[in-house]
Write a protein that holds these residues in place. Sequence first.
Motif, mmCIF file in Angstrom:
data_model
loop_
_atom_site.group_PDB
_atom_site.id
_atom_site.type_symbol
_atom_site.label_atom_id
_atom_site.label_comp_id
_atom_site.label_asym_id
_atom_site.label_seq_id
_atom_site.Cartn_x
_atom_site.Cartn_y
_atom_site.Cartn_z
ATOM 1 N N UNK A 220 63.822 48.337 77.867
ATOM 2 C CA UNK A 220 64.311 49.332 76.921
ATOM 3 C C UNK A 220 63.666 50.707 77.149
ATOM 4 N N UNK A 221 63.047 50.900 78.313
ATOM 5 C CA UNK A 221 62.303 52.136 78.544
ATOM 6 C C UNK A 221 62.716 52.772 79.867
ATOM 7 N N UNK A 222 63.292 53.965 79.808
ATOM 8 C CA UNK A 222 63.786 54.645 81.010
ATOM 9 C C UNK A 222 62.645 55.020 81.948
ATOM 10 N N UNK B 66 69.225 59.633 67.789
ATOM 11 C CA UNK B 66 69.355 58.433 68.622
ATOM 12 C C UNK B 66 68.173 58.309 69.594
ATOM 13 N N UNK B 67 67.780 59.430 70.189
ATOM 14 C CA UNK B 67 66.660 59.428 71.127
ATOM 15 C C UNK B 67 65.361 59.062 70.420
ATOM 16 N N UNK B 68 65.171 59.614 69.216
ATOM 17 C CA UNK B 68 63.952 59.333 68.444
ATOM 18 C C UNK B 68 63.882 57.855 68.049
ATOM 19 N N UNK B 69 65.016 57.299 67.622
ATOM 20 C CA UNK B 69 65.060 55.875 67.254
ATOM 21 C C UNK B 69 64.772 54.995 68.470
ATOM 22 N N UNK B 70 65.320 55.368 69.631
ATOM 23 C CA UNK B 70 65.153 54.537 70.831
ATOM 24 C C UNK B 70 63.706 54.501 71.298
ATOM 25 N N UNK B 71 62.958 55.590 71.079
ATOM 26 C CA UNK B 71 61.551 55.607 71.487
ATOM 27 C C UNK B 71 60.689 54.693 70.615
ATOM 28 N N UNK B 72 61.179 54.403 69.410
ATOM 29 C CA UNK B 72 60.414 53.554 68.483
ATOM 30 C C UNK B 72 60.886 52.101 68.463
#
Length: 317
Positions: A293-295, A235-241
């Motif tokens: 979309x970016x923390x 999930x973390x990897x998908x969110x970064x892309x």
Amino acid sequence: MATENSSFVTEFILAGLTNDPALQMPLFFLFLGFYVITVVGNLGLITLIGLNSHLHIPMYIFLFNLSFIDFSYSTTIMPKMLMSFLLKKNIISYIGCMTQLFFFCFFVFSESFILSAMAYDRYAAICKPLMYTVTMSSQVCLFLLLGVYGMGIFGAMAHTGNIVFLIFCADNLVNHYMCDILPLLELSCNSSYINVLVVFIVVTIGIGVPIVTIFISYGFVLFSILHISSTKGRSKAFSTCSSHIIAVSLFFGSGAFMYLKPPSILPLDQGKFSSLFYTIVVPMFNPLIYSLRNKDVKFALKKTLGRITFSWKNISN
């Protein structure tokens, strides 16, 4: 305006989006609002990245450059476009028109390749995390950025050179809100199949090479993500892309729709409305896509606003 032998136009009239007087002022305020959001969003992102040292890493260096490019090419187009809603004749000199075309092509090509550089960065971060600092060293980042702006110069020179050698006769009304390639080709009295072919080849390079790079990068990224055992990790990897994939889809989808279709399929009257998407909507949405979309960006924004609030309190006391 043409010279005495009607062989060379010294100025053009930009037709704008519409001739309907009732729509001029509402559209002026609408696009003025778009431009303000674009300027504030992109300059805000540039400022945030510049002021926060924890964002001085390759991913945000590329995002800094993306925001600079978006701000610049929006500024190349929007002020003259806004004038078309206020003036009966929105006149631009021949030199001004070629200058606008050059910088528009430069920034659009640069955006294509900065998006591919960002895809390579995501590939390095997800597929080679232990080697990331070596793979994306400061020298590599500099090399990639030189390549981005180098391709921008190539695209600008190729397209502008293709137009500069054309002859424009008595008709000087450009059926667009800016000096774009296809309306100028249509207006010229000596354009040929070769000129259209040059446009197609250069646009194919400007869209094709980055898209292939992006697809290959995300092919490896997807392969690596599917081999991550934990759901949280995937999930973390998908969110970064995800932010980058949205930006890529918006930009390349609208650009390919405009330039890689024959004029018979997409007439210029429809084409200038289609081009609104990648010339105005995309630069406006990019900072929103990457910030909301970016923390890290949201944390930097809170930190910067906290500094400003603290400084105001000290001044008032």
